[in-house]
Design a protein around this motif. Structure first.
Motif, short mmCIF file in Angstrom:
data_model
loop_
_atom_site.label_atom_id
_atom_site.label_comp_id
_atom_site.label_asym_id
_atom_site.label_seq_id
_atom_site.Cartn_x
_atom_site.Cartn_y
_atom_site.Cartn_z
N ALA A 1 0.84 -1.21 0.00
CA ALA A 1 0.00 0.00 0.00
C ALA A 1 0.88 1.26 0.00
O ALA A 1 0.59 2.23 -0.70
CB ALA A 1 -0.92 -0.01 1.22
N ASN A 2 1.97 1.22 0.78
CA ASN A 2 2.85 2.40 0.85
C ASN A 2 3.54 2.67 -0.48
O ASN A 2 3.65 3.82 -0.91
CB ASN A 2 3.91 2.21 1.95
N LEU B 1 2.55 1.78 -3.42
CA LEU B 1 1.52 2.24 -4.35
C LEU B 1 1.17 3.72 -4.08
O LEU B 1 1.00 4.51 -5.01
CB LEU B 1 0.27 1.37 -4.20
N ALA B 2 1.11 4.06 -2.79
CA ALA B 2 0.79 5.44 -2.41
C ALA B 2 1.83 6.42 -2.95
O ALA B 2 1.52 7.57 -3.25
CB ALA B 2 0.68 5.57 -0.89
#
Lengths: 435, 99
Positions: B38-39, B41-42
């Motif tokens: 998620a990080n 991708l963020a």
């Protein structure tokens, strides 16, 4: 290849590194300062407000030749919603004093000046040199550094880590932990150039006076964050910063926030017609007192942003950096003057002295503030700003509604948004964290 | 909203900056991965220089030429081992004119 041995090696030529190198060199220590940028300041970013007292402690006559932009006579604190701002402004002619208290500066220019002072004091400053590793002896004491230049290690009695917020050497060398995303903010900033007289007209300034605006509210889109606008001589520094953890969780783009801030009806006229000449990004330590790492060890001390010394509530960083650099240097000079070795035990003097200074006292005062703001970002940065704005508009707008009904509507809006208990609890928690 | 000041793209913002890029030696690398965290991708949104991009097959890649060396990606993704972060060699990378 550098064969010499130094009394101290300072890593980094920012505020804390320059303060440390200058202080030690002026006391006669043989100092080497290493900076990875092409010139001192080329990697450094700040808002930037510089506080005079802390520099005066290091270079008393700095006003003679330091590149200062404007001395501040006015500070505006704004709470913003999408179309408005509610503000507290403080402006005083008392700030037009012989030795003003606060100045805006442009860091690259200021750092070049500071670095010149460091060299004049007798330190050797080597730029374009990235330190890649700390060298230790068999017992783990730091005894030197290795760089990305040809040649071997450079040896020293003590290393001052002034390597900035990220601090690769300290975190990779196991001297302190990696920063947590909730303990650091990402700020982006643009330099907007305008003629001097236009800036003075727009902010009602004359003769080198300056004005700064700092703002919270819907501009940070529910994240823990702050917008700022600082007037320089011929430019305006405009930026916004929010916690890295919030950026990641909300998937917001910092440049989108900055562009939204620029087009906000309260900001837009202030920068109209400007020419943008630089876009910068930088991290700011926000963890406060509880994030301060181990500050000293065998053969090393850490200062400035690398030591997370930043007062998020008062938006002070560079003065804590300068002061910690100076104090670390003074501690090293004392240890050296007694001909004592630079051991952990002896270098503990740095922490003792720092604890006695405003640096640690201020951070301790606000030790609960970072967690409070971080855990209640939605309330403090969106809900309350919206409520304040509605209340202000309700108060100002004259439309024939009886005042008693207007006040009831405002009170009802606060209670609806946060409940009676929530309002009391927020107020109490804020007061406790501030205390 | 046609004020030119407020309509800059990131590329245009970065164009104002000075860089000295060392060819063939990127200072940040993304390790090969099946799927980004998620990080990571963020970072395609959070990186202030928009260095990270999501490619067709779902992987995130980096072009660090416009990097301002802020360290945000390191904070978010170094611990997971998804990226390798180093300073550019001395003298290289971003050169702030004002800072």
């Amino acid at each position: 290849m550098i064969e010499e041995e130094f009394d101290a090696i300072v890593i980094g030529a920012g505020m804390s590194g320059n303060a440390a190198a200058y202080t030690m060199a002026s006391q006669g220590l043989k100092v080497l300062q290493l900076e990875r940028g092409e010139y001192p300041g080329s990697k450094n970013v700040q808002g930037a407000i510089m506080y005079a007292n802390m520099l005066e402690e290091i270079i008393p006559d700095f006003r003679d030749d330091a590149p200062l932009e404007r001395h501040l006579v006015e500070q505006r604190l704004w709470v913003m919603d999408d179309t408005s701002h509610t503000g507290i402004h403080y402006r005083s002619d008392d700030f037009n004093e012989a030795k003003p208290n606060r100045y805006t500066i442009i860091r690259t220019q200021f750092d070049k000046w500071f670095s010149r002072k460091v060299r004049e004091a007798g330190a050797t400053v080597l730029c374009e040199t990235t330190v890649t590793e700390l060298v230790r002896d068999a017992k783990g004491k730091v005894i030197g550094v290795r760089t990305d230049r040809a040649g071997g290690a450079i040896y020293t009695d003590v290393v001052v880590l002034a390597e900035g917020v990220g601090g690769l050497l300290g975190t990779r060398g196991g001297l302190r932990k990696m920063l947590k995303p909730e303990a650091v903010a990402l700020a982006v900033k643009e330099m907007h150039f305008l003629p001097e007289e236009v800036i003075e007209q727009r902010f009602g300034l004359k003769g080198g006076e300056g004005c700064v605006i700092e703002a919270v509210g819907t501009i940070s889109r529910g994240m823990t964050g702050l917008g700022f606008l600082y007037t320089n001589k011929e430019s305006i520094s405009l930026g916004i910063g929010c916690l890295v953890s919030d950026f990641a969780a909300m998937r917001e783009s910092p440049y989108a926030l900055l562009d939204a801030l620029k087009s906000h009806p309260s900001i837009r006229p202030l920068i109209a017609g400007s020419e943008v000449k630089e876009y910068a990004a930088h991290l700011i330590p926000e963890g406060g007192f509880k994030a301060i790492p181990q500050l000293f060890g065998d053969g090393w001390v850490v200062v400035g942003d690398a030591a997370q010394l930043n007062n998020a509530v008062h938006r002070e960083g560079s003065n804590l950096a300068m002061t910690s650099g100076r104090i670390a240097a003074e501690a090293i000079v004392q240890v050296k003057s007694r001909n004592d070795p630079m051991t952990k035990l002896n270098l503990a003097l740095y922490k003792t002295m720092l604890d006695e200074s405003f640096v640690v006292k201020d951070l301790r005062k606000y030790k609960d503030m970072p967690a409070l703001l971080h855990n209640n970002a939605g309330n403090f940065f969106t809900t309350y700003p919206r409520l304040m704005s509605e209340a202000a508009q309700n108060f100002m707008r004259v439309d024939g509604t009886p005042k008693i009904e207007k006040e009831k509507a405002t009170t009802a809006a606060f209670i609806k948004a946060r409940s009676r208990l929530g309002l009391v609890s927020d107020a109490v928690r804020l007061a406790l964290a501030w205390r | 909203m046609t004020n030119p000041v407020t309509n800059l793209r990131v590329e245009d913002k970065l164009y104002q900056n000075r860089y000295l890029v060392e060819p063939g030696r990127p200072h940040i690398k993304v390790r090969p991965h099946a799927w980004p965290s998620a990080n990571l991708l963020a970072l395609t949104l959070v990186c202030p220089a928009k260095c990270y991009e999501l490619y067709d097959k779902g992987q995130v890649e980096i072009t660090p030429d416009g990097c301002m060396e802020c360290g945000t990606c390191r904070i978010l993704c170094e611990t997971s081992g998804e990226i390798e972060w180093n300073y550019p060699r001395g003298g290289f990378g971003v050169l702030f004119k004002f800072g």
